[in-house]
Motif scaffolding. Structure first.
Motif, mmCIF file in Angstrom:
data_model
loop_
_atom_site.group_PDB
_atom_site.id
_atom_site.type_symbol
_atom_site.label_atom_id
_atom_site.label_comp_id
_atom_site.label_asym_id
_atom_site.label_seq_id
_atom_site.Cartn_x
_atom_site.Cartn_y
_atom_site.Cartn_z
ATOM 1 N N GLN A 152 0.840 -1.201 0.000
ATOM 2 C CA GLN A 152 0.000 0.000 0.000
ATOM 3 C C GLN A 152 0.878 1.256 0.000
ATOM 4 O OE1 GLN A 152 -2.491 -0.696 3.418
ATOM 5 N NE2 GLN A 152 -3.987 -1.887 2.264
ATOM 6 N N ALA A 153 1.875 1.282 0.886
ATOM 7 C CA ALA A 153 2.759 2.456 0.968
ATOM 8 C C ALA A 153 3.573 2.589 -0.316
ATOM 9 C CB ALA A 153 3.678 2.314 2.181
ATOM 10 N N TRP A 154 4.038 1.450 -0.825
ATOM 11 C CA TRP A 154 4.820 1.445 -2.076
ATOM 12 C C TRP A 154 3.964 1.982 -3.226
ATOM 13 C CZ3 TRP A 154 9.522 0.324 -4.319
ATOM 14 C CH2 TRP A 154 9.514 -0.048 -5.660
ATOM 15 N N THR A 155 2.718 1.496 -3.310
ATOM 16 C CA THR A 155 1.815 1.938 -4.386
ATOM 17 C C THR A 155 1.583 3.449 -4.304
ATOM 18 O OG1 THR A 155 0.745 -0.217 -4.482
ATOM 19 C CG2 THR A 155 -0.518 1.636 -5.340
ATOM 20 N N ALA A 156 1.328 3.938 -3.100
ATOM 21 C CA ALA A 156 1.104 5.387 -2.933
ATOM 22 C C ALA A 156 2.335 6.160 -3.407
ATOM 23 C CB ALA A 156 0.791 5.700 -1.467
ATOM 24 N N ASP A 157 3.535 5.681 -3.076
ATOM 25 C CA ASP A 157 4.768 6.379 -3.478
ATOM 26 C C ASP A 157 4.963 6.339 -4.993
ATOM 27 O OD1 ASP A 157 5.301 6.938 -0.863
ATOM 28 O OD2 ASP A 157 6.881 5.427 -0.628
ATOM 29 N N VAL A 158 4.757 5.155 -5.592
ATOM 30 C CA VAL A 158 4.947 5.029 -7.046
ATOM 31 C C VAL A 158 3.946 5.920 -7.783
ATOM 32 C CG1 VAL A 158 4.774 3.429 -9.011
ATOM 33 C CG2 VAL A 158 5.956 2.713 -6.920
ATOM 34 N N LEU A 159 2.703 5.934 -7.309
ATOM 35 C CA LEU A 159 1.671 6.726 -7.992
ATOM 36 C C LEU A 159 1.909 8.221 -7.816
ATOM 37 C CD1 LEU A 159 -1.506 4.578 -7.228
ATOM 38 C CD2 LEU A 159 -0.083 4.591 -9.302
ATOM 39 N N ALA A 160 2.463 8.608 -6.663
ATOM 40 C CA ALA A 160 2.728 10.037 -6.423
ATOM 41 C C ALA A 160 3.853 10.549 -7.324
ATOM 42 C CB ALA A 160 3.094 10.251 -4.954
ATOM 43 N N ARG A 192 -6.626 -7.870 7.914
ATOM 44 C CA ARG A 192 -5.953 -6.823 7.139
ATOM 45 C C ARG A 192 -7.002 -5.911 6.492
ATOM 46 N NH1 ARG A 192 -2.877 -11.394 6.177
ATOM 47 N NH2 ARG A 192 -3.659 -11.730 4.073
ATOM 48 N N ARG A 193 -6.573 -4.704 6.151
ATOM 49 C CA ARG A 193 -7.512 -3.686 5.675
ATOM 50 C C ARG A 193 -7.124 -3.252 4.272
ATOM 51 N NH1 ARG A 193 -8.912 0.169 10.621
ATOM 52 N NH2 ARG A 193 -10.657 0.496 9.229
ATOM 53 N N PRO A 194 -7.815 -3.796 3.257
ATOM 54 C CA PRO A 194 -7.457 -3.458 1.875
ATOM 55 C C PRO A 194 -7.693 -1.985 1.544
ATOM 56 C CG PRO A 194 -8.827 -5.436 1.944
ATOM 57 C CD PRO A 194 -8.855 -4.824 3.316
ATOM 58 N N LEU A 195 -6.955 -1.530 0.547
ATOM 59 C CA LEU A 195 -7.201 -0.239 -0.085
ATOM 60 C C LEU A 195 -7.469 -0.498 -1.562
ATOM 61 C CD1 LEU A 195 -4.370 2.016 1.426
ATOM 62 C CD2 LEU A 195 -6.802 1.970 2.057
ATOM 63 N N TRP A 196 -8.349 0.321 -2.127
ATOM 64 C CA TRP A 196 -8.708 0.178 -3.538
ATOM 65 C C TRP A 196 -8.478 1.508 -4.248
ATOM 66 C CZ3 TRP A 196 -11.468 -2.339 0.305
ATOM 67 C CH2 TRP A 196 -11.672 -3.716 0.141
#
Ligand SMILES: C[S@@+](CC[C@H](N)C(=O)[O-])C[C@H]1O[C@@H](n2cnc3c(N)ncnc32)[C@H](O)[C@@H]1O
Length: 206
Positions: A152-160, A192-196
């Motif tokens: 989740q953190a990796w995805t947020a960083d890559v997308l930013a 666990r708590r998914p993000l979409w």
């Protein structure tokens, strides 16, 4: 055998809609369909959309096929006209598709590869983002669901760090129209708590 009847052939990549009969109006691709729950729900809900569903894991492919045709009907059972399967790594197929050929791509609960030294194996990766921006048409959609905190953190960083896709904040409840998956059910059951994320291809960015 059912798989040969559904297989998307690499030679069809230049005109992927022609692999379906009848030719669909829209084209989606799903990366890593697992047991196929999401893919099968999507083709039923969207009969005019062709779906190329990709999975490398043999048990997953068998699981989807078993949901489609009864035993003994593998060669003759009716098959959904808007589904094709790619039983290999999705990345070479994506590479072979024409620019702007996809209306959407679904990445539901990708393998997280949580160790830092394996980060380059993650599907959400700067190099893949550039390639997805090439194949997803302007205004097209990229959906990502993940339960892993590192991913989740990796995805947020890559997308930013990219400008090809508009990135609204991720949803904390599964959005309407996103069928559930087996992996998601297991993740939620484990606490666990998914993000979409639902990203839209920015029309202006090149
Ligand atoms: C964690 S599982 C999730 C499966 C399913 N989407 C779900 O939510 O239940 C990830 C799946 O992606 C598949 N996969 C990983 N990388 C892939 C790739 N490059 N191409 C096709 N499938 C891939 C794996 O084999 C695995 O079955």
């Amino acid at each position: 055998m059912t798989l040969p009847r559904l297989r998307f052939d690499a030679a069809q990549a230049a005109d992927p809609l022609a692999a379906f009969a009848p030719r669909p109006e829209w084209l989606w691709l799903e990366v890593g369909f697992g047991g196929g729950e999401h893919a099968l729900a999507q083709i039923a809900a969207h009969p005019r959309t062709g779906l190329i569903a990709c999975e490398v894991y043999a048990n997953g492919i068998c699981s989807l096929l078993a949901k489609l045709v009864a035993e003994g009907m593998e060669e003759t059972g009716a098959l959904p006209p808007n589904l094709r399967l790619w039983a290999e790594d999705a990345r070479p197929l994506i590479h072979a598709l024409p620019a702007a050929s996809l209306d959407g791509l679904a990445l539901m609960f990708p393998d997280p590869w949580p160790k830092a030294r394996h980060a380059r194996r993650r599907f959400v990766h700067p190099a893949n983002v550039v390639e997805l921006a090439r194949v997803i048409r302007p205004g097209g959609v990229w959906r990502i669901g993940t339960d892993d905190p590192v991913y989740q953190a990796w995805t947020a960083d890559v997308l930013a760090a990219q400008h090809f896709f508009e990135v609204p904040p991720p949803a904390t409840e599964r959005p309407a129209g996103w069928p559930p998956t087996r992996y998601e059910a297991k993740a939620v059951a484990a606490g666990r708590r998914p993000l979409w994320w639902e990203l839209r291809r920015n029309a202006a960015a090149t």
